[in-house]
Design an enzyme around this catalytic site. Structure first.
Site, PDB file in Angstrom:
ATOM      1  N   HIS A  19       0.740  -0.572   0.008  1.00  0.00           N
ATOM      2  CA  HIS A  19       0.160  -0.131  -0.448  1.00  0.00           C
ATOM      3  C   HIS A  19       0.485   1.424  -0.286  1.00  0.00           C
ATOM      4  O   HIS A  19       2.462   0.971   0.058  1.00  0.00           O
ATOM      5  CB  HIS A  19      -1.038  -0.342   1.418  1.00  0.00           C
ATOM      6  CG  HIS A  19      -0.205   0.259   2.078  1.00  0.00           C
ATOM      7  ND1 HIS A  19       0.527  -0.848   3.133  1.00  0.00           N
ATOM      8  CD2 HIS A  19      -0.357   1.307   3.554  1.00  0.00           C
ATOM      9  CE1 HIS A  19       1.049  -0.360   4.873  1.00  0.00           C
ATOM     10  NE2 HIS A  19       0.527   1.023   4.499  1.00  0.00           N
ATOM     11  N   HIS A  31       0.506   5.661   1.370  1.00  0.00           N
ATOM     12  CA  HIS A  31      -0.466   6.611   1.813  1.00  0.00           C
ATOM     13  C   HIS A  31       0.336   7.811   0.769  1.00  0.00           C
ATOM     14  O   HIS A  31       2.185   7.714   0.991  1.00  0.00           O
ATOM     15  CB  HIS A  31       0.307   7.003   2.921  1.00  0.00           C
ATOM     16  CG  HIS A  31      -0.386   5.769   4.122  1.00  0.00           C
ATOM     17  ND1 HIS A  31      -1.524   5.351   4.449  1.00  0.00           N
ATOM     18  CD2 HIS A  31       0.233   4.897   4.737  1.00  0.00           C
ATOM     19  CE1 HIS A  31      -2.010   4.373   5.003  1.00  0.00           C
ATOM     20  NE2 HIS A  31      -0.401   4.117   5.427  1.00  0.00           N
ATOM     21  N   TYR A  88      11.913   4.927   0.680  1.00  0.00           N
ATOM     22  CA  TYR A  88      11.306   5.121   0.445  1.00  0.00           C
ATOM     23  C   TYR A  88      10.144   5.476   0.575  1.00  0.00           C
ATOM     24  O   TYR A  88       8.872   5.532   0.705  1.00  0.00           O
ATOM     25  CB  TYR A  88       9.840   3.387  -0.487  1.00  0.00           C
ATOM     26  CG  TYR A  88      11.291   2.847  -0.850  1.00  0.00           C
ATOM     27  CD1 TYR A  88      11.491   2.269  -1.810  1.00  0.00           C
ATOM     28  CD2 TYR A  88      10.614   1.377  -0.232  1.00  0.00           C
ATOM     29  CE1 TYR A  88      12.650   1.118  -2.222  1.00  0.00           C
ATOM     30  CE2 TYR A  88      11.058   0.252   0.151  1.00  0.00           C
ATOM     31  CZ  TYR A  88      12.570  -0.017  -1.396  1.00  0.00           C
ATOM     32  OH  TYR A  88      13.415  -1.086  -1.722  1.00  0.00           O
TER      33      TYR A  88
END
Length: 186
Positions: free
Chosen positions: A80, A82, A168
């Site tokens: 996922h 954000h 990341y």
């Protein structure tokens, strides 16, 4: 019950003519807004996003060139991501941007083995969850909390012990620009 009476009851039990139980979700539309997003792949537990992070970066760059937006914060996790974006003044269309990013990312990748029947019927690869979660930022404190959330998420999930150890994340850019403390801790 038959005929018109049954039809009237059915309409009364459904929303705007939708099937019973189906809601019509309308996303807020605020031009120039800052928005926090969570976007996930369909197969939770996958490492697809970090494995293909270079591809994701290229696609986001290409999409921003066509439909600009400012990246305030971003973290890519294995399954996922954000981020906090600020859209240009007069522009509220984040959904098209996400459609382009998700579609371009999926192009050229193999079909997911775990596609739902509805995704298979629509010829979707099944890489992404269909929807994404968004939250319109309300004020400076809300903004700061969501940027910090992006930075802290890899620690929360146990991938690293401090945010700067996760490669990341936009925290590295923000440290370079003097926006974040290298020893950040919430």
């Amino acid at each position: 019950m038959k005929g018109r009476a049954a039809t009237a009851v059915h309409r009364a039990l459904t929303r705007d003519g939708n099937s019973a139980g189906m809601s019509r979700y309308l996303r807020p539309r605020a031009a120039g807004a800052s928005v926090f997003f969570t976007v996930a792949v369909a197969e939770r537990g996958s490492d697809l996003l970090v494995r293909e992070v270079g591809r994701l970066r290229q696609i986001v760059t290409a999409t921003r060139a066509e439909r600009p937006f400012h990246i305030n914060a971003w973290v890519v996790m294995p399954d996922h991501l954000h981020c906090v974006w600020t859209l240009p003044e007069g522009d509220a269309d984040f959904s098209t941007r996400w459609r382009l990013i998700k579609g371009r990312f999926s192009a050229g990748l193999p079909v997911s083995e775990r596609r739902s029947p509805s995704k298979a019927a629509k010829s979707e690869k099944g890489i992404w969850q269909r929807r994404f979660w968004e939250h319109h930022i309300r004020d400076e404190a809300d903004y700061a909390a969501h940027v910090r959330y992006c930075w802290w998420d890899p620690v929360k999930h146990g991938f690293v012990t401090k945010p700067t150890d996760w490669p990341y994340s936009s925290i590295h850019r923000d440290i370079r620009l003097g926006r974040a403390d290298p020893e950040f801790h919430p």
